[in-house]
Each structure stands twice: as structure tokens, then as C-alpha cells.
Design a protein around this motif. Structure first.
Motif, mmCIF file in Angstrom:
data_model
loop_
_atom_site.group_PDB
_atom_site.id
_atom_site.type_symbol
_atom_site.label_atom_id
_atom_site.label_comp_id
_atom_site.label_asym_id
_atom_site.label_seq_id
_atom_site.Cartn_x
_atom_site.Cartn_y
_atom_site.Cartn_z
ATOM 1 N N ASN A 47 10.497 -17.113 -12.821
ATOM 2 C CA ASN A 47 10.212 -18.029 -10.843
ATOM 3 C C ASN A 47 9.221 -18.624 -10.458
ATOM 4 O OD1 ASN A 47 10.576 -17.505 -8.036
ATOM 5 N ND2 ASN A 47 12.437 -17.783 -8.334
ATOM 6 N N LYS A 48 9.124 -18.972 -9.651
ATOM 7 C CA LYS A 48 7.979 -20.178 -9.749
ATOM 8 C C LYS A 48 8.297 -21.356 -8.306
ATOM 9 C CE LYS A 48 4.529 -20.958 -13.521
ATOM 10 N NZ LYS A 48 5.074 -21.566 -14.333
ATOM 11 N N ASN A 49 9.733 -20.521 -8.040
ATOM 12 C CA ASN A 49 9.737 -21.185 -6.178
ATOM 13 C C ASN A 49 8.931 -20.439 -5.058
ATOM 14 O OD1 ASN A 49 12.266 -21.770 -8.035
ATOM 15 N ND2 ASN A 49 14.099 -20.009 -6.996
ATOM 16 N N ASP A 50 8.952 -22.676 -4.431
ATOM 17 C CA ASP A 50 8.308 -21.803 -3.042
ATOM 18 C C ASP A 50 8.545 -20.383 -2.180
ATOM 19 O OD1 ASP A 50 6.236 -23.965 -4.362
ATOM 20 O OD2 ASP A 50 6.959 -25.073 -3.568
ATOM 21 N N PRO A 51 7.578 -19.753 -1.379
ATOM 22 C CA PRO A 51 8.221 -18.673 -0.655
ATOM 23 C C PRO A 51 8.531 -19.318 0.038
ATOM 24 C CG PRO A 51 5.589 -18.321 -1.415
ATOM 25 C CD PRO A 51 6.157 -19.700 -1.972
ATOM 26 N N ILE A 52 10.055 -18.820 1.093
ATOM 27 C CA ILE A 52 10.561 -19.416 2.248
ATOM 28 C C ILE A 52 9.667 -18.804 3.320
ATOM 29 C CG2 ILE A 52 12.279 -19.331 3.615
ATOM 30 C CD1 ILE A 52 14.589 -18.694 0.708
ATOM 31 N N LYS A 53 9.482 -20.181 4.377
ATOM 32 C CA LYS A 53 8.551 -19.393 5.220
ATOM 33 C C LYS A 53 9.341 -18.347 6.274
ATOM 34 C CE LYS A 53 5.488 -22.822 5.116
ATOM 35 N NZ LYS A 53 4.697 -23.834 5.528
ATOM 36 N N THR A 54 9.436 -17.894 6.758
ATOM 37 C CA THR A 54 10.545 -16.732 7.015
ATOM 38 C C THR A 54 10.198 -16.601 8.397
ATOM 39 O OG1 THR A 54 9.168 -14.493 6.747
ATOM 40 C CG2 THR A 54 11.208 -15.189 5.287
ATOM 41 N N ASP A 55 10.786 -15.807 9.707
ATOM 42 C CA ASP A 55 10.944 -15.961 10.920
ATOM 43 C C ASP A 55 11.327 -14.318 11.347
ATOM 44 O OD1 ASP A 55 12.641 -17.266 13.711
ATOM 45 O OD2 ASP A 55 11.942 -15.146 13.268
ATOM 46 N N THR A 56 10.525 -13.431 11.452
ATOM 47 C CA THR A 56 10.396 -12.235 11.355
ATOM 48 C C THR A 56 11.587 -11.743 13.038
ATOM 49 O OG1 THR A 56 9.057 -11.964 12.990
ATOM 50 C CG2 THR A 56 8.441 -11.630 10.149
ATOM 51 N N HIS A 57 11.938 -12.530 13.932
ATOM 52 C CA HIS A 57 13.113 -12.107 14.533
ATOM 53 C C HIS A 57 13.983 -11.328 14.282
ATOM 54 C CE1 HIS A 57 14.204 -12.080 18.598
ATOM 55 N NE2 HIS A 57 15.445 -12.487 18.218
ATOM 56 N N PRO A 58 14.615 -9.722 14.538
ATOM 57 C CA PRO A 58 15.081 -9.412 15.029
ATOM 58 C C PRO A 58 16.494 -9.861 14.602
ATOM 59 C CG PRO A 58 14.182 -8.275 16.461
ATOM 60 C CD PRO A 58 13.637 -9.668 15.955
ATOM 61 N N ILE A 59 17.143 -10.264 14.139
ATOM 62 C CA ILE A 59 19.082 -10.714 14.435
ATOM 63 C C ILE A 59 19.928 -9.968 14.251
ATOM 64 C CG2 ILE A 59 20.734 -12.736 13.529
ATOM 65 C CD1 ILE A 59 17.762 -14.696 13.065
ATOM 66 N N PHE A 60 19.734 -9.459 12.523
ATOM 67 C CA PHE A 60 20.768 -8.076 12.894
ATOM 68 C C PHE A 60 20.166 -7.159 12.471
ATOM 69 C CE2 PHE A 60 21.668 -12.399 10.468
ATOM 70 C CZ PHE A 60 23.517 -12.473 11.758
ATOM 71 N N PRO A 61 19.800 -6.208 13.484
ATOM 72 C CA PRO A 61 18.635 -4.839 13.536
ATOM 73 C C PRO A 61 19.968 -3.936 12.724
ATOM 74 C CG PRO A 61 19.731 -5.681 15.507
ATOM 75 C CD PRO A 61 19.810 -7.089 15.021
ATOM 76 N N ASP A 62 20.687 -3.695 12.708
ATOM 77 C CA ASP A 62 21.669 -2.177 12.188
ATOM 78 C C ASP A 62 21.787 -3.280 10.561
ATOM 79 O OD1 ASP A 62 21.505 -1.339 14.328
ATOM 80 O OD2 ASP A 62 23.622 -2.070 14.768
ATOM 81 N N ALA A 63 21.964 -3.819 10.292
ATOM 82 C CA ALA A 63 21.858 -4.469 8.652
ATOM 83 C C ALA A 63 20.960 -3.773 7.277
ATOM 84 C CB ALA A 63 21.620 -5.828 8.351
ATOM 85 N N ILE A 64 21.781 -3.359 6.445
ATOM 86 C CA ILE A 64 20.868 -2.039 5.723
ATOM 87 C C ILE A 64 20.572 -2.906 4.638
ATOM 88 C CG2 ILE A 64 20.057 -0.346 4.653
ATOM 89 C CD1 ILE A 64 21.743 1.672 6.748
ATOM 90 N N GLN A 65 19.239 -3.351 4.032
ATOM 91 C CA GLN A 65 19.321 -4.288 3.057
ATOM 92 C C GLN A 65 19.549 -3.745 1.764
ATOM 93 O OE1 GLN A 65 15.676 -6.423 2.616
ATOM 94 N NE2 GLN A 65 15.573 -7.041 0.122
ATOM 95 N N ASP A 66 19.644 -2.385 1.569
ATOM 96 C CA ASP A 66 20.507 -2.366 0.328
ATOM 97 C C ASP A 66 21.388 -2.076 -0.223
ATOM 98 O OD1 ASP A 66 17.168 -1.723 -0.712
ATOM 99 O OD2 ASP A 66 16.882 0.191 -0.782
ATOM 100 N N GLN A 67 22.320 -1.241 1.241
ATOM 101 C CA GLN A 67 23.789 -1.089 0.962
ATOM 102 C C GLN A 67 24.033 -2.298 0.956
ATOM 103 O OE1 GLN A 67 24.914 1.126 4.530
ATOM 104 N NE2 GLN A 67 23.060 2.655 4.048
#
Length: 278
Positions: A47-67
Motif C-alpha cells: 500500500n502506497k495510497n496517499d494519506p487522507i487529510k483528516t478532520d479531527t472534529h468529533p462527529i460520532f463521539p460514542d462510536a468505538i472503533q474496535d467494536q
């Protein structure tokens, strides 16, 4: 030149329905067949995809990534939560200005959609699920309408949009060897307004299942029964799905507006669609 050839070929194939289905099946065998797992491992490694420039504003604060990623791995879809009202308002204002029935890559023109596409938690889930830096492949917004609704206060899309299959039948999509789509309801959705339906644990298919791009209702009920899930919710309801799973939209008796955002492992984004002739 590439854009015109790409879409001229697509339009030609969509006029030749038998040939189109054959091409779709052959591509599905290549992408979802025996080569799928080794190709996923290969693209994760190189994988050599360009990193997506992310926005850190918390849109889904209750979502747990691993779950969420675990549920995607287990059943093929996962609820994300509810999009904040201010984002819904901004997106609906954007739609009200243009009054189109179908929006192609709205993240390029609507700041709220763009921030959602690049939200750090959304991108993080896509990155973990895909096992590599994701590619933002496509965003779309679509109105689904009752059969007797001409939506006379709206305009047809400015792009050519050949229809692949009846969206009211269960089908699967072949975006990439591995892909992930975020769906967001922008209107209240129940069984009468185009609720999304998905069939759990169907993202990985046997060769026989790959051949069955489309399933009728009787076959789906007989084969999968209680694995068929209806996803309804108030506007702002958001959920992920691996769209190589069987899915469909229920017949609309009321208008429905939905946003979809596709992330893929290695496939390059499609060229901009050509404008319809005036």
C-alpha cells in the motif's frame, strides 16, 4: 479522452443487458473469487495510497472503533450513530440550493459532506477494516421516490447515470477486493420510506453465490431467513456496510434521501461523469 471512452463503454454495456451481466459476473469472479484473499494481502503489504487529510472534529463521539470493525468482520455491517443536526442542516441546505435527484461526489462542493468523508474516526475505521490507507473512491446522494412521485420541483442529474439493476432486488456490488461504505439517512426512514436491507455474513461468497448477482425475495428469504436485516432510523442515522454483501432498498411510499461514501483498498476513483447534452 479517457473519461469519454470510459463512460461511452459503460453506456454501451448498459444498453446490452446480457453482455453487461456477463461482464459483471466475470469481474465479480476476479474480485470476489479465489484470488480475493491473496490480493487483499498483497495490496495491504504494498500500500502506497496517499494519506487522507483528516478532520479531527468529533462527529460520532460514542462510536468505538474496535467494536465497529469487529462487527463489520463478523456480519458485514455496523451502526455508527447519529450525524449531528448541524451537519444534516448544512447538507439539506446544499440540496435545497440545487434540487437535484442525484448528486455525484458532493464532498467536492459541500463542506459538511467533505468534513464527514474526512472525519478522523470514519477514516480510522476504514483504515483498520481495510488494513491499509483507504482511498476515498466516491460519494453520492440520491433521492428514492414513490412510483407516483414525479418530484416536479427537482431537476434530473446533470450526469449520465445508466441503471445497473433493480435496486428493489437483493444484489451485491463489486467496488474492490475489499471496500467499505458509510450510509447516512438524510430523511426519516421506516419500512415505507426506502429502508436499507442487508443480509448478514454474505460479503464472502462461494463461486455459485458470485454468479447470483441478483436474488429475488423468495430465494433470499428461503436461503437466509433471519439473517435479513432492515435498517431504519431518524434522519442522521449512519451505518457502515461492506457492499459485497447482499443488500437492497425497500419500495418507497415516501421520499428518502441517502448519502453514501465509499472507501476502497486500491481502485482508482472514477473520472468525472460527462454532462448530459442540453
Amino acid at each position: 479522452m479517457r473519461t469519454r471512452f470510459y463512460y461511452a463503454l459503460r453506456i454501451y454495456l448498459h444498453k446490452k443487458r446480457g453482455l453487461l451481466r456477463l461482464v459483471q459476473i466475470l469481474r465479480a469472479y476476479i474480485v470476489l473469487g479465489p484470488l480475493r484473499k491473496p490480493m487483499i494481502l498483497y495490496y495491504q503489504k504494498v500500500n502506497k495510497n496517499d494519506p487522507i487529510k483528516t478532520d479531527t472534529h468529533p462527529i460520532f463521539p460514542d462510536a468505538i472503533q474496535d467494536q465497529i470493525v469487529k462487527r463489520l468482520d463478523d456480519v458485514g455491517y455496523a451502526h455508527m450513530g447519529k450525524l449531528p443536526e448541524k451537519y444534516i442542516t448544512q447538507i439539506l441546505e446544499y440540496c435545497e440550493a440545487d434540487k437535484l435527484r442525484h448528486y455525484w461526489n458532493p464532498h467536492k462542493n459541500c463542506e459538511a459532506v467533505n468534513r464527514l468523508c474526512r472525519n478522523s474516526k470514519i477514516v480510522g475505521i476504514a483504515r483498520q477494516y481495510l488494513g491499509a490507507e483507504p482511498i476515498l473512491w466516491l460519494s453520492q446522494m440520491k433521492w428514492s421516490l414513490p412510483l407516483d412521485d414525479d418530484f416536479s420541483n427537482s431537476h434530473a442529474s446533470i450526469y449520465r447515470e445508466p441503471i445497473q439493476y433493480d435496486g428493489y432486488s437483493f444484489h451485491y456490488d463489486v467496488l474492490d477486493f475489499k471496500s467499505l461504505t458509510l450510509f447516512v439517512y438524510l430523511t426519516d426512514v421506516d419500512a415505507d420510506s426506502g429502508a436499507h436491507m442487508t443480509i448478514e455474513r454474505t460479503s464472502n461468497k462461494t463461486l455459485k453465490e458470485i454468479y447470483k448477482i441478483i436474488l429475488n425475495e423468495d430465494t433470499a428469504q428461503r436461503k437466509f431467513g433471519d439473517r435479513i436485516k432492515v435498517i431504519s432510523g431518524k434522519k442522521g442515522t449512519a451505518f457502515f456496510e461492506e457492499t459485497s454483501s447482499y443488500h437492497k432498498v425497500t419500495v418507497c411510499k415516501k421520499r428518502r434521501l441517502i448519502l453514501s461514501i465509499d472507501y476502497v483498498l486500491q481502485r482508482k476513483p472514477p473520472p468525472e461523469r460527462p454532462l448530459l447534452p442540453s
